[in-house]
Write a protein that holds these residues in place. Structure first.
Motif: not given
Length: 316
Positions: A2, A4, A6, A30, A32, A106, A108-109, A138, A179, A182-183
């Motif tokens: 990804s 996006t 972390v 994820h 990412s 921007e 993801r977290m 975020c 959220f 998804t987690e």
């Protein structure tokens, strides 16, 4: 992988190392990238500004960023050049809350420790963690320090523990539920949904603890606490229906409990991989530092990581 990332906010302290370890695992789950962000201390920012004003880009070794080298060593390299390609490092300038708010726009977290290097041992939640959780665009995950998480249940391994969602059926935004589900999906675990209903006042009922479990016969509605619980579960079920359809492989446990929602979530955090709460503002402004009473209490007292999720579409 990804695009996006972390983001892990670090300062070289033990607290930020715990956050970095949590963020690394999260990025791998994820698929990412992981961006490790360090807001330079004031003296380093001042020096960098003076060098820039003299148009001298060189930097003597004694002013090298020690956190950059620390990150490189953690990932098996000899500095930032030794990082794996899915990990990047960025040194930031400005105040900690503002710099992290900007870089997290921007993400993801954004993951950070509950206290920074300069935090007082008596403080459960540092001012920077509170400020970032209050203002970031975020989701912000605050990983507690070792003393607080030591009380968690031994069987609550991060890979197996459930995701606990604090839900107010009428107020919690879709972004918060998305959220949480998804987690749970990336962990292959359950979402436990916790909602609380008010206990009617009674002249004959004495509650010694704000988190006491009140038996149905102790309620004021003629000894019958079932209707309030039933109505809460009905509201939960209706609110959760579209998310069950979107995430059919995520098991859901529903709980409607009397009394204080924050206390219930703190208790549930002992056996949770993550507690998810929404960021509620009674009347938000650009300078608002309020995150809502439930989120505030859970951040201060939870035994494990807490995600504070804003309404992501809300630019207010």
């Amino acid at each position: 992988m990804s695009n996006t990332p972390v983001i892990a906010a670090v300062d070289g302290s033990e607290h930020s190392l715990r956050a970095l370890e949590w963020a690394r695992t999260e990025a791998l789950r994820h698929g990412s990238g992981l961006l490790v962000a360090h807001v330079l201390p004031d003296h380093a920012q001042l020096y960098a500004g003076r060098r820039a004003s003299l148009h001298d880009a060189s930097q003597p070794a004694e002013f090298a960023d020690p956190v950059r080298d620390w990150i490189g060593s953690l990932f098996g390299g000899g500095g930032s050049s030794g990082l794996p390609e899915w990990v990047t490092y960025e040194a930031l300038e400005g105040s900690v809350p503002e710099a992290l708010r900007v870089i997290g726009a921007e993400a993801r977290m954004l993951v950070m420790g509950s206290r920074g290097r300069g935090g007082f041992a008596s403080l459960l939640l540092g001012s920077s963690s509170r400020a970032v959780a209050s203002t970031a665009a975020c989701p912000v995950v605050v990983v507690p320090h070792a003393e607080r998480s030591a009380g968690a249940d031994a069987e609550a391994e991060e890979s197996a523990g459930r995701v606990v969602l604090g839900l107010h059926a009428a107020e919690t935004a879709d972004d918060v539920l998305t959220f949480a589900f998804t987690e749970a999906a990336v962990r292959g675990t359950t979402v436990q949904v916790v909602s609380a209903y008010a206990i009617p006042p009674s002249p004959t009922l004495v509650i010694d603890s704000p988190f006491a479990v009140i038996p149905p016969e102790g309620l004021a509605d003629e000894g019958d606490g079932v209707p309030a619980e039933r109505e809460m579960l009905r509201s939960q079920t209706e609110r959760l229906a579209p998310f069950r359809e979107r995430f059919p492989d995520v098991p859901v446990e529903q709980a409607a409990v009397p009394g204080d929602p924050a206390g219930r979530l703190v208790t549930a955090s002992r056996a949770a991989a993550l507690v998810v709460v929404g960021r509620h503002h009674p009347r938000r402004t650009a300078m608002s530092m309020s995150i809502g009473s439930v989120a505030h209490a859970v951040l201060h007292h939870a035994h494990g990581p807490v995600a504070v999720v804003p309404t992501l579409k809300d630019d207010a």
